[in-house]
Motif scaffolding. Structure first.
Motif, PDB file in Angstrom:
ATOM      1  N   GLY A 201      -2.397   2.254 -14.154  1.00  0.00           N
ATOM      2  CA  GLY A 201      -2.581   2.961 -14.018  1.00  0.00           C
ATOM      3  C   GLY A 201      -1.445   4.471 -13.597  1.00  0.00           C
ATOM      4  O   GLY A 201      -0.507   4.639 -13.899  1.00  0.00           O
ATOM      5  N   GLY A 202      -2.219   4.916 -12.653  1.00  0.00           N
ATOM      6  CA  GLY A 202      -1.864   6.491 -12.177  1.00  0.00           C
ATOM      7  C   GLY A 202      -0.948   6.339 -11.140  1.00  0.00           C
ATOM      8  O   GLY A 202      -0.236   7.430 -10.177  1.00  0.00           O
ATOM      9  N   LEU A 203      -0.697   5.102 -10.224  1.00  0.00           N
ATOM     10  CA  LEU A 203      -0.083   5.263  -9.007  1.00  0.00           C
ATOM     11  C   LEU A 203       1.318   5.283  -8.905  1.00  0.00           C
ATOM     12  O   LEU A 203       2.193   4.607 -10.072  1.00  0.00           O
ATOM     13  CB  LEU A 203      -0.695   3.655  -8.964  1.00  0.00           C
ATOM     14  N   THR A 204       2.213   5.638  -7.797  1.00  0.00           N
ATOM     15  CA  THR A 204       3.403   5.974  -7.523  1.00  0.00           C
ATOM     16  C   THR A 204       3.309   5.557  -5.741  1.00  0.00           C
ATOM     17  O   THR A 204       1.762   5.375  -6.073  1.00  0.00           O
ATOM     18  CB  THR A 204       3.537   7.795  -8.184  1.00  0.00           C
ATOM     19  N   LEU A 205       4.682   5.522  -5.456  1.00  0.00           N
ATOM     20  CA  LEU A 205       4.642   5.428  -4.225  1.00  0.00           C
ATOM     21  C   LEU A 205       4.975   6.469  -3.560  1.00  0.00           C
ATOM     22  O   LEU A 205       5.543   6.465  -1.972  1.00  0.00           O
ATOM     23  CB  LEU A 205       6.202   4.769  -3.783  1.00  0.00           C
ATOM     24  N   TYR A 206       4.968   7.507  -4.188  1.00  0.00           N
ATOM     25  CA  TYR A 206       4.183   8.676  -2.893  1.00  0.00           C
ATOM     26  C   TYR A 206       2.664   9.400  -2.703  1.00  0.00           C
ATOM     27  O   TYR A 206       1.834   9.227  -3.943  1.00  0.00           O
ATOM     28  CB  TYR A 206       5.268  10.317  -3.597  1.00  0.00           C
TER      29      TYR A 206
END
Length: 395
Positions: free
Chosen positions: A171-176
């Motif tokens: 999906g649209g996940l990031t680590l920030y």
């Protein structure tokens, strides 16, 4: 090594203000609330028509009009579109690597090419302003953001992240925090930060196998012809189905393409990925070049590589460095074509049709179970993917 050339090369950032941190970068004011700051080697095209406008970052290819350049393609689309939905229909057959910003009826939106090759990440700052960029690392560099350690620690406990370097974020996940990835088939409304899925918009109709083959072959041939017409084109060829398919699509202008195969740590000259393309190209009286794997990476190149990309893999850096050196020795810039989209679109995960799919099931299936962060990301994606299911696609 030219630092100005490699740092965030061909990347962009857009928001309410011009970014002055990168001294040689260009900027353009789209409207009173949106300024695009971009690397000098990233091509930008802007066009107005009546009260509408389009801005293209990168390049777009029209398989049915392979002689057209970026601006001509934009002109064709905007003169035939009175709203965003009509514009999107014109994109269905287009290829390329681009980000497209549009303004119809004062609705400003941003989307990218069908494979998401030129990426879009978006960030909500403390003043609730929307910022977009090609990499989260560029936004992090501008705003001084750090990776969320709690999320990273959670992810590196699960199988996919702890046991392989080929991990990915659903999906649209990031680590920030407050920084997200806009995935293909969706657009971001820059007025209100709403995400909307635009494909599929209607029921997918059945067509005959003969018609499917004709339509697909026409698009592939047109895309390759457009690329050869526009660029100094190189072709990364292996024994795989995808690159052999593109080779067939290029048969009418095959002598205008530079063919190479890149070795890597687990690939030597006796591997089928070397011997088969070598034999095919020999039969076609074409030269096959080999780009040899490097065991080490230049320290400056390594630094820029790690800065430009989120969680860069060292082996990928070695590959990038080898190709970088190869084209430096040729003393020419080339656009490289390969078969990546075929790999993305293959069905790796299969479940019986009666199986109820939710975020937890998908996490187990993809070896990401044990992470609430991942499960929530899948559930959010499934909510959007429901439209695909309604239009006849088995998700």
């Amino acid at each position: 090594m030219n630092e100005k050339k490699l740092e965030f090369r061909r990347q962009y950032i857009l928001g309410p203000e011009r970014i002055t941190k990168y001294k040689d970068w260009k900027s353009i004011k789209y409207n009173s609330n949106l300024i695009i700051t971009y690397h000098p080697e990233l091509e930008l095209n802007f066009i107005n028509f009546n009260d509408s406008s389009l801005l293209l970052l990168g390049y777009i290819l029209d398989p049915y009009n392979p002689d057209l350049d970026n601006k001509e393609i934009l002109k064709n689309m905007i003169t035939k579109s009175s709203c965003l939905n009509e514009l999107i229909k014109h994109l269905y057959t287009k290829g390329g690597r681009y980000v497209l910003i549009s303004n119809f009826n004062n609705e400003i939106t941003i989307l990218n090419d069908a494979a998401g090759f030129r990426q879009i990440f978006y960030y909500i700052d403390k003043k609730q302003n929307i910022w977009c960029s090609s990499q989260p690392t560029l936004i992090a560099d501008v705003f001084g953001l750090n990776i969320d350690k709690k999320t990273k620690n959670e992810l590196w406990q699960i199988d996919l992240f702890s046991k392989t370097s080929e991990y990915w974020f659903p999906g649209g996940l990031t680590l920030y925090k407050n920084l997200y990835h806009l995935i293909p088939n969706h657009y971001l409304n820059l007025n209100n930060c709403e995400i909307n899925r635009f494909w599929p918009s209607n029921k997918i109709n059945n067509i005959s196998l003969k018609q499917f083959i004709y339509d697909t072959a026409s698009i592939l041939q047109g895309i390759m012809q457009s690329a050869v017409t526009r660029f100094n084109l190189a072709f990364g060829i292996t024994s795989g189905y995808d690159t052999r398919l593109l080779l067939a699509a290029s048969k009418n202008f095959i002598k205008d393409i530079h063919f190479f195969t890149h070795t890597h740590k687990y690939l030597n000259e006796n591997d089928p990925d070397i011997t088969i393309p070598k034999k095919i190209l020999s039969d076609l009286n074409l030269q096959h070049h080999i780009v040899y794997f490097n065991e080490t990476m230049d320290a400056d190149f390594k630094r820029y590589f790690e800065k430009n990309t989120i969680l860069p893999r060292y082996l990928k850096g070695l590959n990038a460095y080898a190709i970088y050196q190869y084209f430096n020795k040729l003393n020419q810039e080339m656009v490289v074509s390969n078969g990546e989209i075929g790999g993305i679109s293959k069905t790796f995960y299969k479940l019986p049709s009666y199986f109820h799919i939710n975020g937890k099931v998908l996490a187990i299936l993809t070896k990401m179970h044990g992470s609430t962060f991942i499960i929530n990301g899948y559930n959010k994606w499934l909510k959007s993917a429901g439209i695909a299911k309604e239009n006849g696609i088995n998700i």
